[in-house]
Design an enzyme around this catalytic site. Structure first.
Site, PDB file in Angstrom:
ATOM      1  N   SER A 456      -4.194  39.118  -0.033  1.00 60.26           N
ATOM      2  CA  SER A 456      -5.185  38.099   0.294  1.00 60.26           C
ATOM      3  C   SER A 456      -4.714  37.231   1.447  1.00 60.26           C
ATOM      4  O   SER A 456      -3.525  36.988   1.621  1.00 60.26           O
ATOM      5  CB  SER A 456      -5.482  37.229  -0.931  1.00 60.26           C
ATOM      6  OG  SER A 456      -4.318  36.610  -1.389  1.00 60.26           O
ATOM      7  N   GLU A 507      -9.190  40.289   1.299  1.00 58.86           N
ATOM      8  CA  GLU A 507      -9.796  39.958  -0.007  1.00 58.86           C
ATOM      9  C   GLU A 507     -10.756  38.772   0.028  1.00 58.86           C
ATOM     10  O   GLU A 507     -10.930  38.083  -0.976  1.00 58.86           O
ATOM     11  CB  GLU A 507      -8.699  39.743  -1.073  1.00 58.86           C
ATOM     12  CG  GLU A 507      -7.788  40.953  -1.253  1.00 58.86           C
ATOM     13  CD  GLU A 507      -6.692  40.771  -2.309  1.00 58.86           C
ATOM     14  OE1 GLU A 507      -6.881  39.978  -3.245  1.00 58.86           O
ATOM     15  OE2 GLU A 507      -5.648  41.445  -2.191  1.00 58.86           O
ATOM     16  N   TRP A 584      -5.331  39.290 -18.616  1.00 63.24           N
ATOM     17  CA  TRP A 584      -6.068  38.097 -18.224  1.00 63.24           C
ATOM     18  C   TRP A 584      -7.495  38.096 -18.756  1.00 63.24           C
ATOM     19  O   TRP A 584      -8.364  37.394 -18.237  1.00 63.24           O
ATOM     20  CB  TRP A 584      -6.008  37.907 -16.698  1.00 63.24           C
ATOM     21  CG  TRP A 584      -4.669  37.389 -16.248  1.00 63.24           C
ATOM     22  CD1 TRP A 584      -3.711  36.814 -17.046  1.00 63.24           C
ATOM     23  CD2 TRP A 584      -4.126  37.376 -14.926  1.00 63.24           C
ATOM     24  NE1 TRP A 584      -2.614  36.449 -16.294  1.00 63.24           N
ATOM     25  CE2 TRP A 584      -2.842  36.780 -14.988  1.00 63.24           C
ATOM     26  CE3 TRP A 584      -4.601  37.801 -13.679  1.00 63.24           C
ATOM     27  CZ2 TRP A 584      -2.029  36.605 -13.861  1.00 63.24           C
ATOM     28  CZ3 TRP A 584      -3.790  37.632 -12.561  1.00 63.24           C
ATOM     29  CH2 TRP A 584      -2.516  37.036 -12.655  1.00 63.24           C
ATOM     30  N   GLU A 628       4.473  39.084 -17.631  1.00 66.08           N
ATOM     31  CA  GLU A 628       4.130  38.004 -18.554  1.00 66.08           C
ATOM     32  C   GLU A 628       3.492  38.504 -19.836  1.00 66.08           C
ATOM     33  O   GLU A 628       3.364  37.746 -20.789  1.00 66.08           O
ATOM     34  CB  GLU A 628       3.236  36.977 -17.853  1.00 66.08           C
ATOM     35  CG  GLU A 628       1.892  37.534 -17.433  1.00 66.08           C
ATOM     36  CD  GLU A 628       1.019  36.481 -16.750  1.00 66.08           C
ATOM     37  OE1 GLU A 628       1.506  35.853 -15.798  1.00 66.08           O
ATOM     38  OE2 GLU A 628      -0.123  36.309 -17.173  1.00 66.08           O
ATOM     39  N   CYS A 666       4.218  39.572  -9.602  1.00 62.46           N
ATOM     40  CA  CYS A 666       4.646  38.190  -9.429  1.00 62.46           C
ATOM     41  C   CYS A 666       5.820  37.920 -10.370  1.00 62.46           C
ATOM     42  O   CYS A 666       6.067  38.696 -11.276  1.00 62.46           O
ATOM     43  CB  CYS A 666       3.526  37.235  -9.782  1.00 62.46           C
ATOM     44  SG  CYS A 666       2.012  37.582  -8.904  1.00 62.46           S
ATOM     45  N   HIS A 717       4.374  29.900  -2.337  1.00 62.49           N
ATOM     46  CA  HIS A 717       3.915  28.798  -3.189  1.00 62.49           C
ATOM     47  C   HIS A 717       4.198  27.444  -2.560  1.00 62.49           C
ATOM     48  O   HIS A 717       3.854  26.416  -3.107  1.00 62.49           O
ATOM     49  CB  HIS A 717       4.567  28.897  -4.568  1.00 62.49           C
ATOM     50  CG  HIS A 717       4.302  30.224  -5.210  1.00 62.49           C
ATOM     51  ND1 HIS A 717       5.170  31.279  -5.082  1.00 62.49           N
ATOM     52  CD2 HIS A 717       3.263  30.678  -5.923  1.00 62.49           C
ATOM     53  CE1 HIS A 717       4.659  32.324  -5.714  1.00 62.49           C
ATOM     54  NE2 HIS A 717       3.519  31.982  -6.239  1.00 62.49           N
ATOM     55  N   CYS A 749       3.918  36.890  -2.402  1.00 62.44           N
ATOM     56  CA  CYS A 749       2.689  37.025  -3.182  1.00 62.44           C
ATOM     57  C   CYS A 749       1.522  36.894  -2.202  1.00 62.44           C
ATOM     58  O   CYS A 749       1.737  36.731  -0.991  1.00 62.44           O
ATOM     59  CB  CYS A 749       2.641  35.918  -4.245  1.00 62.44           C
ATOM     60  SG  CYS A 749       1.380  36.169  -5.523  1.00 62.44           S
TER      61      CYS A 749
HETATM   62  N1  GLN Z   1      -3.416  41.263  -3.966  1.00 60.87           N
HETATM   63  C1  GLN Z   1      -3.446  39.994  -4.602  1.00 60.87           C
HETATM   64  C2  GLN Z   1      -3.410  38.906  -3.542  1.00 60.87           C
HETATM   65  O1  GLN Z   1      -2.838  39.117  -2.525  1.00 60.87           O
HETATM   66  C3  GLN Z   1      -2.265  39.802  -5.511  1.00 60.87           C
HETATM   67  C4  GLN Z   1      -2.305  38.455  -6.182  1.00 60.87           C
HETATM   68  C5  GLN Z   1      -1.178  38.196  -7.166  1.00 60.87           C
HETATM   69  O2  GLN Z   1      -0.169  38.838  -7.145  1.00 60.87           O
HETATM   70  N2  GLN Z   1      -1.325  37.232  -8.020  1.00 60.87           N
HETATM   71  O3  GLN Z   1      -3.920  37.825  -3.761  1.00 60.87           O
HETATM   72 ZN    ZN Z   2       1.920  37.917  -6.761  1.00 62.52          ZN
END
Ligand code: GLN
Ligand code: ZN
Length: 777
Positions: A456, A507, A584, A628, A666, A717, A749
């Site tokens: 994304s 995305e 989820w 998780e 993640c 982050h 991420c």
């Molecule tokens: N492909 C998703 C993104 O890039 C992966 C998101 C994630 O790992 N939480 O947002």
């Molecule tokens: Zn991620």
């Protein structure tokens, strides 16, 4: 037999209000549009409404202090004065300002989405946040140090007890138990064990509990979910000391020791020896523990039976439950039993009646917290002997159960056939990785240290408002599509310009990585108001997986095709994996999770095959939530990992050698499951590592990871833009453990929570880092 209803407890309710009133009150306060008094007034209104709701539904044991402005663990830290020096507090009551600084960081620094990481920056950052046991609720991690002292710094439990009392409710206050609280905490010094602080902590609990008792509380609910985990000697000893001390200090107060999210298992002996008046047990997640408990529970112990699922949305079959419970109640005697949900109702949405658009069959199979309280009340009456009074309710419940079991909306014969026909060949690539890597090397001719991103790009205000306008009908399909195409094209051009090797489409068309797929797969339903708290004022509406899963038509093909048409470079197709979709969502409870997961895997497999046929050469299947989903008990890890890995293989093994399968995960704590990750056999995995300074790579000193891997070289982050040198440093660390041909260079991420102003320079620096290292290698 006299007609008495058994006592009915709720253990805790969602705090947000049926229309998310708390979210709006908080956000308006944070934005400076309302003051503290207004916020507190709104909160008091929600508490009063919750008490009234429970009472009018017929619950008899009503909690107080289950409310929180942000999080109950943060409330506990504040209550005992575990406020790190970084925040503004020395003594006396902790101010709301400090409370929210701990929750969200100082001004302007807030939390990113689902993955739950605080942004860093100047000033005090938020406390770390992590998942509450195996739920999708996130709590603020308490921070302790070896000179930690505790003192009563918030009177919230007492104030809320009094508040309820003044409204006419005699409540059972809820607190996070002292042992669970310490065990959830962390310390900057990894060698320091927070449990060693127990003797300093207990006097604060004693003070609170004594005062509650003096004010009239007869019972208190102490939540110790750590009791369903593997416990070492020190933890068991801490439990013994805690409850010996509390029962000695405040003999008049009855403690309902509350366990949930699993079976007590091998901690049972410890638990049953504790001097508490009551024990709450989860008979949904720990469904087979009832007999062992009945056989061994001391005579005076009151048992709270958690029989209605507190963390899933299904209606109970009350007649079946009655049959199961009646012998237990007969054995214990009705004065020793309470009826309750398996855990606090915090984890389910508030009221099903708000869902006016749900399919009426699906709706008739569901129960949210209001409906669950009604179920408990019905059970309580039936078990108290009043069968006649609840006859109709029982009949309706049973009819719904039968209808659900046999509904054609749930059962799809094609899916059953496909599931039965699965064989080992479907779970294996044609050739081993070494062979595939050769074919792929020739096909892609990528440089050493190829660069890419996770999928994304920033979901800007513009993107979000276009989506909102499209959803509410003010932006036409055609205009919305045009907008998305422009965004995508711009992102593709920009990636080419800065020299990324493998591109993504960005995305922009996706609202959420699970919802986007759930909406296109049959077997999922979506609610309008089915919010559950993820953390603070952030709520999610998990999709409800109610039936067999199939994919009627391609889900991502058009966007991938469009994006690939804009470039000669490989455009990764982007999918969410079956385990993440499952973890989820609210998942059906009529088949095992593993089976539901494999069904989703088959649907994703169809998509993978279509993408390959359309010409996609790289397909990324994200399993952000795989780690998780690990069970709380280590003994159950293998079973979970086996079916999780199997599901991934089912959806990804169908492609030819030349098609490169990527995955992304993640979180960085993979050291203990690295062999499962290798067993997924993705050609390339990208993984979070930068914040832990490549700690993950420690796993590779003893374990030789076989396939290609992109250990994230920058922390998405945080808004901070990492320097080229810093990223080169991390890559150098990775090169000490992995061979150059194995390594990819990518962020941690997805970039959707970042701003372009941060993303642009960061990725330019990242590409520079790869190029500089290439030149030297
Ligand atoms: N492909 C998703 C993104 O890039 C992966 C998101 C994630 O790992 N939480 O947002
Ligand atoms: Zn991620």
């Amino acid at each position: 037999m006299s007609l008495v209803s058994l006592p009915v407890a709720t253990l805790g309710l969602p705090r947000m209000g049926p229309r998310r009133e708390l979210k709006f009150a908080l956000e308006s306060y944070w934005a400076g549009k309302s003051n503290e008094d207004q916020l507190l007034e709104a909160a008091a209104g929600l508490r009063a409404a919750n008490w009234a709701r429970q009472k009018s539904l017929g619950a008899t044991i009503i909690p107080s202090n289950d409310f929180s402005l942000y999080d109950q663990v943060l409330d506990t830290s504040v209550m005992v004065g575990a406020v790190p020096d970084t925040y503004d507090w020395t003594a006396g009551p902790v101010s709301l300002k400090t409370y929210f600084a701990m929750a969200r960081g100082e001004q302007g620094k807030c939390h990113d989405g689902r993955s739950g990481h605080a942004q860093q920056g100047a000033g005090a950052p938020a406390q770390e946040m992590t998942k509450w046991f195996d739920t999708n609720y996130h709590y603020m991690v308490p921070e302790f140090h070896k000179d930690q002292t505790f003192r009563l710094s918030s009177r919230k439990p007492i104030d809320e007890y009094q508040e309820a009392k003044s409204l006419g409710y005699h409540t059972r206050p809820v607190l996070v138990g002292p042992v669970t609280f310490l065990k959830l905490g962390k310390s900057a010094d990894p060698a320091f064990n927070p449990l060693s602080l127990l003797d300093r902590l207990l006097p604060v609990y004693t003070d609170i509990l004594r005062e509650l008792s003096t004010l009239g509380a007869e019972w208190v609910q102490l939540d110790e979910p750590c009791l369903v985990q593997d416990l070492d000697h020190a933890s068991r000893d801490a439990l013994r000391r805690t409850y010996a001390r509390l029962s000695k200090d405040i003999p008049a107060l009855k403690i309902m020791l509350t366990t949930y999210f699993g079976a007590i298992g091998d901690n049972l002996e410890t638990v049953l020896a504790l001097p508490v008046a009551g024990l709450h047990v989860d008979l949904v997640c720990g469904s087979d523990q009832l007999n062992a408990i009945l056989m061994r529970a001391p005579k005076e112990l009151v048992l709270s039976l958690g029989v209605v699922d507190g963390r899933n949305v299904w209606r109970s079959n009350l007649s079946a439950l009655l049959e199961r419970l009646a012998p237990a109640v007969a054995k214990l005697g009705s004065d020793r039993v309470q009826i309750a949900p398996s855990c606090s109702l915090l984890h389910v949405p508030i009221d099903l009646e708000l869902e006016t658009d749900l399919d009426s069959d699906v709706k008739s199979w569901l129960a949210f917290s209001v409906q669950k309280i009604k179920e408990l009340v019905t059970l309580g009456r039936a078990l108290g002997g009043d069968y006649a009074g609840v006859h109709d309710a029982l009949a309706v419940s049973e009819a719904a159960a039968v209808a659900r079991e046999t509904s054609p909306k749930i059962h799809n014969a094609d899916v059953a056939r496909r599931m039965a026909a699965m064989d080992d060949g479907m779970r294996r690539r044609n050739n081993a990785f070494t062979k595939r890597a050769e074919v792929q090397r020739a096909r892609f001719a990528l440089p050493v240290f190829p660069t890419t991103t996770i999928g994304s790009f920033p979901q800007t205000a513009e993107v979000r408002s276009a989506r909102a306008a499209h959803t509410n009908g003010t932006l036409s399909d055609a205009k919305y599509e045009q907008f998305l195409k422009e965004e995508t094209a711009r992102a593709v051009r920009w990636q080419e310009d800065i020299g990324l090797d493998v591109l993504v489409h960005g995305e922009f068309e996706r609202n959420d990585m699970v919802q986007y797929f759930g909406e296109q797969i049959s077997g999922f339903a979506f609610t309008k108001h089915g919010w559950v708290q993820s953390y603070g004022s952030r709520y999610v509406r998990p999709p409800i997986l109610f039936g067999d899963v199939s994919r009627p038509r391609p889900m991502t093909l058009d966007w991938w095709r469009y994006a690939q048409s804009l470039t000669e470079r490989p455009m990764k197709a982007m999918l969410t994996g079956p385990v993440t979709i499952l973890n989820w969502s609210f998942v059906r409870n009529d088949i095992p999770r593993s089976e539901a997961c494999r069904q989703i895997a088959l649907a994703i497999r169809d998509e993978v095959l279509d993408l390959e046929k359309a010409g996609a050469t790289m397909i990324q299947i994200d399993e952000a939530a795989l780690r998780e989903g690990l069970p709380l008990r280590k003994s159950q890890w293998k079973t979970y990992l086996d079916w999780a890995v199997d599901s991934f293989r089912i959806c990804s093994s169908c492609v030819g050698d030349a098609t490169q399968i990527h995955t992304h995960m993640c979180y960085s704590e993979f050291n203990d499951i690295v062999d499962a990750i290798a067993a997924m056999d993705a050609d390339v995995i990208s993984i979070e590592t930068s914040r832990s300074k490549m700690e993950l790579l420690d796993a590779f000193t003893s374990y030789k990871y076989p396939n290609q891997i992109g250990p994230g070289v920058y922390d998405i982050h945080s808004p901070r833009v990492p320097e080229t040198a810093e990223m080169k440093g991390l890559i150098t660390l990775a090169r000490q453990r992995l061979s150059d041909p194995q390594l990819w260079i990518n962020p941690d991420c997805g970039l959707k929570t970042r701003r372009w102003e941060e993303v642009r320079p960061a990725l330019v620096n990242m590409v520079a880092a790869a190029r500089e290292l290439r030149a030297l290698s």
